[in-house]
Design an enzyme around this catalytic site. Structure first.
Site, PDB file in Angstrom:
ATOM      1  N   LYS A  54       0.839  -1.205   0.000  1.00  0.00           N
ATOM      2  CA  LYS A  54       0.000   0.000   0.000  1.00  0.00           C
ATOM      3  C   LYS A  54       0.867   1.245   0.000  1.00  0.00           C
ATOM      4  O   LYS A  54       0.592   2.212  -0.717  1.00  0.00           O
ATOM      5  CB  LYS A  54      -0.940   0.001   1.214  1.00  0.00           C
ATOM      6  CG  LYS A  54      -2.083  -0.987   1.070  1.00  0.00           C
ATOM      7  CD  LYS A  54      -2.859  -1.185   2.362  1.00  0.00           C
ATOM      8  CE  LYS A  54      -3.850  -2.339   2.185  1.00  0.00           C
ATOM      9  NZ  LYS A  54      -4.522  -2.733   3.439  1.00  0.00           N
ATOM     10  N   GLN A  98      -4.752  -1.374   9.575  1.00  0.00           N
ATOM     11  CA  GLN A  98      -4.647  -2.696   8.961  1.00  0.00           C
ATOM     12  C   GLN A  98      -5.294  -3.748   9.868  1.00  0.00           C
ATOM     13  O   GLN A  98      -4.968  -3.842  11.054  1.00  0.00           O
ATOM     14  CB  GLN A  98      -3.170  -3.037   8.708  1.00  0.00           C
ATOM     15  CG  GLN A  98      -2.939  -4.352   8.001  1.00  0.00           C
ATOM     16  CD  GLN A  98      -3.487  -4.376   6.575  1.00  0.00           C
ATOM     17  OE1 GLN A  98      -3.325  -3.429   5.820  1.00  0.00           O
ATOM     18  NE2 GLN A  98      -4.156  -5.465   6.217  1.00  0.00           N
ATOM     19  N   ASP A 121     -11.042   3.165   4.022  1.00  0.00           N
ATOM     20  CA  ASP A 121     -11.480   1.777   3.893  1.00  0.00           C
ATOM     21  C   ASP A 121     -13.009   1.697   3.899  1.00  0.00           C
ATOM     22  O   ASP A 121     -13.575   0.638   3.644  1.00  0.00           O
ATOM     23  CB  ASP A 121     -10.931   0.939   5.062  1.00  0.00           C
ATOM     24  CG  ASP A 121      -9.841  -0.023   4.623  1.00  0.00           C
ATOM     25  OD1 ASP A 121      -9.662  -0.180   3.397  1.00  0.00           O
ATOM     26  OD2 ASP A 121      -9.185  -0.609   5.499  1.00  0.00           O
TER      27      ASP A 121
END
Ligand code: NAD
Length: 293
Positions: A54, A98, A121
């Site tokens: 990422k 994460q 997200d």
């Protein structure tokens, strides 16, 4: 006749290219460089690889990547404190925690601490609510990527029967909402669905997000359907390790109109859509309007 193969790698590359152009334009016109902050707690090897990928992709797109790596022993309050600090940091446009977090940390609490306008997200309750209400927000990346892929086959999905197999918070539910927003008639199927095969046979767009290798057989697929296989399953076959989807690709290939392969289908879209969300969030938050990505 064989189905068209939907090339997720190529589509993801074109999304990343559009993001890079939008970033360049924000820099040029407004002197703004969007930034994505990623928080990783613990030493899970797979998560470390994801975070690294990422970071590389963020920098390649011209955005700034910030990594916060915290030890496994970090307390929930410490992670929350970091998220709050990133919320208050005006140079940070996107925050990603994460998952999975270590067991002693309640992911739900940490995720919902992220400011909804930085929630790239799309996992906060506020963004889930916005999605259901049809209000602008930030949408989970894998479902967004799945819809983008379906639309490369048919730009207007209006009126089509879409069946989404799987109802997870991460994929199935938001994907169903996005297809509804495209004016599909959406059926949400799951582990308690009766006669899943018959339900699938009604689908003009069949999306599988289950996590069971090759659950969906060729004769469950309607002729000419668009098949979006979100599943990523590692199996041992013919003495080697393979990645396969939730759809029996070989069988479905003969029936579907178009199909995503595994790997190389939905997978590459997830990071591309994360970058897309970050530049969208950056422009919105700074009052610079909607970017064209
Ligand atoms: P999950 O385990 O959270 O949810 C699975 C869903 O499948 C559940 O809603 C369950 O009701 C349903 N289900 C289980 N057994 C079933 C059955 N026999 N028939 C019908 N439905 C059944 O999984 P998830 O997080 O939604 O992920 C699903 C798959 O997608 C996994 O293979 C995962 O690896 C993959 N995935 C891929 C990406 C990506 O491409 N980047 C991202 C997220 C998830």
């Amino acid at each position: 006749m064989s189905a068209e193969i939907i090339d997720g790698k190529a589509v993801a590359a074109s999304v990343r290219e559009k993001v890079a152009q939008a970033v360049a334009s924000l820099k040029e016109k407004h002197g703004v460089q969007p930034a994505l902050a990623v928080v990783l707690v613990g030493e899970d090897p797979a998560s470390q690889v994801y975070v690294r990928n990422k970071g590389v992709a963020t920098e390649k797109s011209g955005m700034r990547s910030i990594e916060h790596k915290l030890p496994e022993t970090t307390s929930e309050d410490e992670v929350v404190a970091l998220v709050r600090k990133l919320n208050d940091d005006d140079t940070v446009d996107g925050i990603l925690v994460q998952l999975p977090l270590p067991k002693h940390i309640a992911s739900d609490r940490v995720i919902n601490e992220i400011h909804p306008d930085k929630d790239v997200d799309g996992l906060t309750e506020v963004n889930a609510g916005r999605l259901i209400l049809g209000k602008p927000g930030l949408v989970p990346c894998t479902p967004q990527g799945s819809v983008i892929l379906a639309k490369t086959v048919k730009d207007n999905l209006s009126g089509l029967n879409a069946v989404v197999v799987g109802r997870s918070i991460l994929v199935g539910k938001p994907l169903s909402m996005l297809l509804l927003a495209e004016n599909c008639t959406v059926t949400m199927a799951h582990s308690r669905t009766q006669d899943l095969a018959s339900v699938c046979r009604e689908a003009d767009i069949l999306c599988a997000a289950v996590g069971i290798p090759r659950l969906i057989k060729g004769d469950w697929v309607k002729k000419g359907a668009i098949v979006i296989d979100v599943g990523i399953n590692r199996i041992e076959e013919d003495g080697r390790n393979r990645l396969v989807g939730d759809v029996d690709y070989g069988e479905a290939m003969d029936v579907a109109g178009a199909i995503t392969p595994v790997p190389g289908g939905v997978g590459p879209m997830t990071i591309a859509c994360l970058l897309r969300n970050t530049v969208i969030a950056g422009a919105r938050r700074r009052g610079l309007g909607e970017v064209d990505v």
